[in-house]
Structure formats: C-alpha cells, structure tokens
Motif scaffolding. Structure first.
Motif, PDB file in Angstrom:
ATOM      1  N   VAL A 195      15.497   8.854   4.606  1.00  0.00           N
ATOM      2  CA  VAL A 195      15.235   7.432   4.847  1.00  0.00           C
ATOM      3  C   VAL A 195      14.446   7.264   6.143  1.00  0.00           C
ATOM      4  CG1 VAL A 195      16.299   5.203   5.402  1.00  0.00           C
ATOM      5  CG2 VAL A 195      17.222   6.606   3.532  1.00  0.00           C
ATOM      6  N   ARG A 196      14.849   7.981   7.163  1.00  0.00           N
ATOM      7  CA  ARG A 196      14.146   7.908   8.451  1.00  0.00           C
ATOM      8  C   ARG A 196      12.727   8.460   8.339  1.00  0.00           C
ATOM      9  NH1 ARG A 196      17.081  11.217  12.520  1.00  0.00           N
ATOM     10  NH2 ARG A 196      15.925  10.026  14.084  1.00  0.00           N
ATOM     11  N   ILE A 197      12.561   9.528   7.580  1.00  0.00           N
ATOM     12  CA  ILE A 197      11.237  10.132   7.408  1.00  0.00           C
ATOM     13  C   ILE A 197      10.303   9.180   6.675  1.00  0.00           C
ATOM     14  CG2 ILE A 197       9.974  11.969   6.197  1.00  0.00           C
ATOM     15  CD1 ILE A 197      12.442  13.784   6.845  1.00  0.00           C
ATOM     16  N   VAL A 198      10.788   8.569   5.602  1.00  0.00           N
ATOM     17  CA  VAL A 198       9.954   7.606   4.852  1.00  0.00           C
ATOM     18  C   VAL A 198       9.568   6.434   5.744  1.00  0.00           C
ATOM     19  CG1 VAL A 198       9.962   5.949   2.952  1.00  0.00           C
ATOM     20  CG2 VAL A 198      10.858   8.253   2.582  1.00  0.00           C
ATOM     21  N   GLU A 199      10.521   5.910   6.493  1.00  0.00           N
ATOM     22  CA  GLU A 199      10.221   4.784   7.383  1.00  0.00           C
ATOM     23  C   GLU A 199       9.179   5.179   8.423  1.00  0.00           C
ATOM     24  OE1 GLU A 199      14.080   3.766   8.834  1.00  0.00           O
ATOM     25  OE2 GLU A 199      14.539   2.466   7.104  1.00  0.00           O
ATOM     26  N   HIS A 200       9.268   6.396   8.936  1.00  0.00           N
ATOM     27  CA  HIS A 200       8.288   6.873   9.921  1.00  0.00           C
ATOM     28  C   HIS A 200       6.906   6.960   9.288  1.00  0.00           C
ATOM     29  CE1 HIS A 200       6.714   9.176  13.349  1.00  0.00           C
ATOM     30  NE2 HIS A 200       6.107   9.930  12.431  1.00  0.00           N
ATOM     31  N   LEU A 201       6.828   7.491   8.086  1.00  0.00           N
ATOM     32  CA  LEU A 201       5.531   7.675   7.426  1.00  0.00           C
ATOM     33  C   LEU A 201       4.847   6.349   7.111  1.00  0.00           C
ATOM     34  CD1 LEU A 201       6.362  10.589   4.936  1.00  0.00           C
ATOM     35  CD2 LEU A 201       4.870  10.694   6.938  1.00  0.00           C
ATOM     36  N   ILE A 202       5.599   5.365   6.683  1.00  0.00           N
ATOM     37  CA  ILE A 202       4.960   4.103   6.293  1.00  0.00           C
ATOM     38  C   ILE A 202       4.693   3.187   7.490  1.00  0.00           C
ATOM     39  CG2 ILE A 202       5.952   4.187   3.981  1.00  0.00           C
ATOM     40  CD1 ILE A 202       7.950   2.068   4.805  1.00  0.00           C
ATOM     41  N   ASN A 203       5.296   3.529   8.635  1.00  0.00           N
ATOM     42  CA  ASN A 203       5.078   2.720   9.834  1.00  0.00           C
ATOM     43  C   ASN A 203       4.118   3.360  10.813  1.00  0.00           C
ATOM     44  OD1 ASN A 203       6.816   0.555   9.125  1.00  0.00           O
ATOM     45  ND2 ASN A 203       8.592   1.771   9.703  1.00  0.00           N
ATOM     46  N   LYS A 204       3.489   4.472  10.405  1.00  0.00           N
ATOM     47  CA  LYS A 204       2.542   5.161  11.287  1.00  0.00           C
ATOM     48  C   LYS A 204       1.339   4.280  11.607  1.00  0.00           C
ATOM     49  CE  LYS A 204       1.117   9.268  10.574  1.00  0.00           C
ATOM     50  NZ  LYS A 204       1.113   9.681  11.997  1.00  0.00           N
TER      51      LYS A 204
ATOM     52  N   LYS B  87       0.796  -1.231   0.000  1.00  0.00           N
ATOM     53  CA  LYS B  87       0.000   0.000   0.000  1.00  0.00           C
ATOM     54  C   LYS B  87       0.830   1.284   0.000  1.00  0.00           C
ATOM     55  CE  LYS B  87      -0.576  -0.258   5.046  1.00  0.00           C
ATOM     56  NZ  LYS B  87       0.207   0.927   5.394  1.00  0.00           N
ATOM     57  N   ASP B  88       2.143   1.150   0.017  1.00  0.00           N
ATOM     58  CA  ASP B  88       3.006   2.332   0.093  1.00  0.00           C
ATOM     59  C   ASP B  88       3.953   2.420  -1.103  1.00  0.00           C
ATOM     60  OD1 ASP B  88       2.109   3.134   2.760  1.00  0.00           O
ATOM     61  OD2 ASP B  88       3.199   1.358   3.461  1.00  0.00           O
ATOM     62  N   SER B  89       4.133   3.624  -1.618  1.00  0.00           N
ATOM     63  CA  SER B  89       5.061   3.813  -2.736  1.00  0.00           C
ATOM     64  C   SER B  89       5.827   5.118  -2.566  1.00  0.00           C
ATOM     65  CB  SER B  89       4.313   3.809  -4.072  1.00  0.00           C
ATOM     66  OG  SER B  89       3.298   4.795  -4.102  1.00  0.00           O
ATOM     67  N   LEU B  90       7.059   5.112  -3.071  1.00  0.00           N
ATOM     68  CA  LEU B  90       7.942   6.277  -3.011  1.00  0.00           C
ATOM     69  C   LEU B  90       8.185   6.786  -4.420  1.00  0.00           C
ATOM     70  CD1 LEU B  90       9.951   8.179  -1.551  1.00  0.00           C
ATOM     71  CD2 LEU B  90      11.683   6.379  -1.842  1.00  0.00           C
ATOM     72  N   HIS B  91       7.997   8.079  -4.611  1.00  0.00           N
ATOM     73  CA  HIS B  91       8.210   8.718  -5.909  1.00  0.00           C
ATOM     74  C   HIS B  91       9.138   9.909  -5.699  1.00  0.00           C
ATOM     75  CE1 HIS B  91       4.562   6.511  -7.299  1.00  0.00           C
ATOM     76  NE2 HIS B  91       4.236   6.685  -6.023  1.00  0.00           N
ATOM     77  N   ILE B  92      10.245   9.930  -6.418  1.00  0.00           N
ATOM     78  CA  ILE B  92      11.207  11.031  -6.318  1.00  0.00           C
ATOM     79  C   ILE B  92      11.234  11.736  -7.666  1.00  0.00           C
ATOM     80  CG2 ILE B  92      13.592  11.690  -5.843  1.00  0.00           C
ATOM     81  CD1 ILE B  92      13.876   9.052  -4.281  1.00  0.00           C
ATOM     82  N   VAL B  93      10.882  13.010  -7.671  1.00  0.00           N
ATOM     83  CA  VAL B  93      10.839  13.777  -8.917  1.00  0.00           C
ATOM     84  C   VAL B  93      11.899  14.869  -8.854  1.00  0.00           C
ATOM     85  CG1 VAL B  93       9.400  15.070 -10.522  1.00  0.00           C
ATOM     86  CG2 VAL B  93       8.355  13.330  -9.050  1.00  0.00           C
ATOM     87  N   VAL B  94      12.792  14.855  -9.838  1.00  0.00           N
ATOM     88  CA  VAL B  94      13.904  15.801  -9.914  1.00  0.00           C
ATOM     89  C   VAL B  94      13.647  16.762 -11.066  1.00  0.00           C
ATOM     90  CG1 VAL B  94      16.421  16.029 -10.112  1.00  0.00           C
ATOM     91  CG2 VAL B  94      15.428  14.000  -9.035  1.00  0.00           C
ATOM     92  N   ASN B  95      13.988  18.027 -10.873  1.00  0.00           N
ATOM     93  CA  ASN B  95      13.686  19.050 -11.888  1.00  0.00           C
ATOM     94  C   ASN B  95      14.233  18.743 -13.271  1.00  0.00           C
ATOM     95  OD1 ASN B  95      12.337  20.582 -10.003  1.00  0.00           O
ATOM     96  ND2 ASN B  95      13.954  22.111  -9.778  1.00  0.00           N
ATOM     97  N   GLY B  96      15.386  18.066 -13.333  1.00  0.00           N
ATOM     98  CA  GLY B  96      16.014  17.808 -14.626  1.00  0.00           C
ATOM     99  C   GLY B  96      16.997  18.904 -14.993  1.00  0.00           C
ATOM    100  N   GLN B  97      17.412  18.926 -16.257  1.00  0.00           N
ATOM    101  CA  GLN B  97      18.463  19.843 -16.686  1.00  0.00           C
ATOM    102  C   GLN B  97      18.059  20.670 -17.901  1.00  0.00           C
ATOM    103  OE1 GLN B  97      22.258  17.971 -17.295  1.00  0.00           O
ATOM    104  NE2 GLN B  97      22.452  17.345 -15.156  1.00  0.00           N
ATOM    105  N   GLN B  98      18.738  21.781 -18.044  1.00  0.00           N
ATOM    106  CA  GLN B  98      18.670  22.598 -19.245  1.00  0.00           C
ATOM    107  C   GLN B  98      20.022  23.254 -19.437  1.00  0.00           C
ATOM    108  OE1 GLN B  98      16.154  26.199 -19.365  1.00  0.00           O
ATOM    109  NE2 GLN B  98      15.264  25.398 -21.252  1.00  0.00           N
ATOM    110  N   HIS B  99      20.517  23.266 -20.667  1.00  0.00           N
ATOM    111  CA  HIS B  99      21.837  23.835 -20.975  1.00  0.00           C
ATOM    112  C   HIS B  99      22.937  23.176 -20.150  1.00  0.00           C
ATOM    113  CE1 HIS B  99      19.565  26.706 -23.232  1.00  0.00           C
ATOM    114  NE2 HIS B  99      19.086  27.325 -22.159  1.00  0.00           N
TER     115      HIS B  99
END
Length: 235
Positions: A226-235, A44-56
């Motif tokens: 890592v600690r924050i994600v673990e806290h959120l999914i173990n609430k 029931k839990d998923s992690l998504h990391i979105v990075v702005n990307g590059q230009q020039h």
C-alpha cells in the motif's frame, strides 16, 4: 502509471486485494489459470494484481508459473512497472525477522548449476537488473534491501547455500528471478518486494515455519505494498 503486481499464491495476495477493493476480471487470460484483479487509482493511474491461479486444488508456485503469468500480464496490461510481491526465507544471522519486508536490490537463480564457459554460467544464474526505483523506494519508505535468489524448491541444499554465499544472496524465494527474467526480455522495469516467512538458519522445519507465518507475513507485505503504490502514484 500502470502498476502490475505479480503474486504467486492467493494467500499472499488476499490482504492486498482486500485493502484496495480491486475487482476481478473474469477470463482475462483465456484458458490459463492466472487471475487478474484491477482498480482505477486516479485518472492516470491504475493497479493490476495478477495471481498465478491454481491447479489440482493448490496455488501454482515456482518459476514456470511465474514466467507464464508475467508474460501474459505484460502482453495484456502493458504496464509501466512490474512488481513481484511475495514471501521468502531469510537469514537470522543477517538480522531477518518473521514478517520483515524487504525491497530487492538484486536477483538471481541459486539452483542452476550449468557447467561451461562464463557465458553459460552468466546466463544460468541471471543476475537481472532491477528497477532504478528500488533504492529510491527503500530510502523513502525506510525499508531494508536485500539480494533475492530464486530456486525451484522450498527446501535448500548445501550447494544452493554455497552459491548464495558466493553472490551475496540474502532472501530466498521461488519466483523473483523468473519474473525479472521475463521483464528483462521485454525491457519492463521490475521491482521485488519480499516478506519473511521462515529463517533459513533458524533450525526449524521450513514447511512448518512457512505455513505458521504465511498469514502474518502476507499482512505485513500488504501494508508495505500500500505504501509503495502510494509512493509511485504521488511521485
């Protein structure tokens, strides 16, 4: 829980991406340069990391890129919470140290000098509401909190410092308020996690100090996330 991280620079995201072994999703946002990495944490839990990307040839930074990335991420992922993770400047006089990681307890813009009545001024500085989980996470993980203020420049001017002082600003970045602004429009909980790369009152050249400490601050940021994600999914 769908957890969505918004990160400006690839250097800031790399340690976190490598720790979770997330997979890159090619062309997730069409022609836009932002990049999506995701990982199934549990049924029931998923992690998504979105990075702005590059230009020039360089990582996109600042409010414009953060706003676009956050909007597209929310539209595509429909997350339960958005977390803006990145580096910041802070004040030595307040006890800040290089690599120290904070949870934001408020966020605003410090470089929007808009003349007018109270409504125009209120809109210009922002002061967006952050997730009610902010204090809970800070207390549970024994992490310090601080008010984040956002501007469009790496350096800082005396007038910016005056606004920060007036509003209790402690952590200076270039994305946080932009991410929180988009989240406020779409009613998505927003959390800010910031690691110190440079000391505003330390007397050094900001760019030199930032570049020297970026890798270390990003590694400490990754550990905290890592600690924050673990806290959120173990609430």
């Amino acid at each position: 829980m769908k957890i969505c991280y918004i990160v400006a620079m690839e250097a800031e995201a790399k340690p976190f991406v490598e720790k979770f072994g997330v997979e890159k999703v090619e062309s997730a946002f069409g022609k836009l340069p932002c990049q999506l990495y995701q990982h199934r944490l549990s049924e029931k839990d998923s992690l998504h990391i979105v990075v702005n990307g590059q230009q020039h040839g360089s990582s996109l930074i600042g409010c414009e890129a953060a706003s676009i990335t956050t909007l597209k991420a929310i539209e595509t992922i429909q997350p339960d919470i958005v977390i803006n993770s990145g580096t910041c400047g802070a004040f030595k006089k307040n006890g800040a140290e290089i690599g120290k990681v904070y949870i934001g307890n408020g966020v605003m813009f410090h470089d929007r000098r808009v003349m007018g009545d109270d409504k125009w001024y209120t809109q210009s500085i922002g002061n967006y509401r952050l997730s009610k989980l902010s204090e809970e996470i800070a207390a549970a993980l024994n992490m310090p909190m601080g008010k984040v203020t956002t501007g469009s420049s790496l350096d800082i001017q005396p007038c910016d410092l005056e606004i920060m002082a007036q509003h209790g600003g402690e952590l200076k970045d270039m994305e946080g308020a932009a991410v929180a602004f988009v989240c406020s429009l779409l009613d998505i909980p927003c959390l800010l996690v910031k690691s110190v790369t440079d000391l505003i009152d330390g007397g050094e050249n900001t760019l030199d100090e930032f570049l020297r400490n970026l890798a270390h601050a990003s590694e400490e940021l990754s550990k905290a996330n890592v600690r924050i994600v673990e806290h959120l999914i173990n609430k």
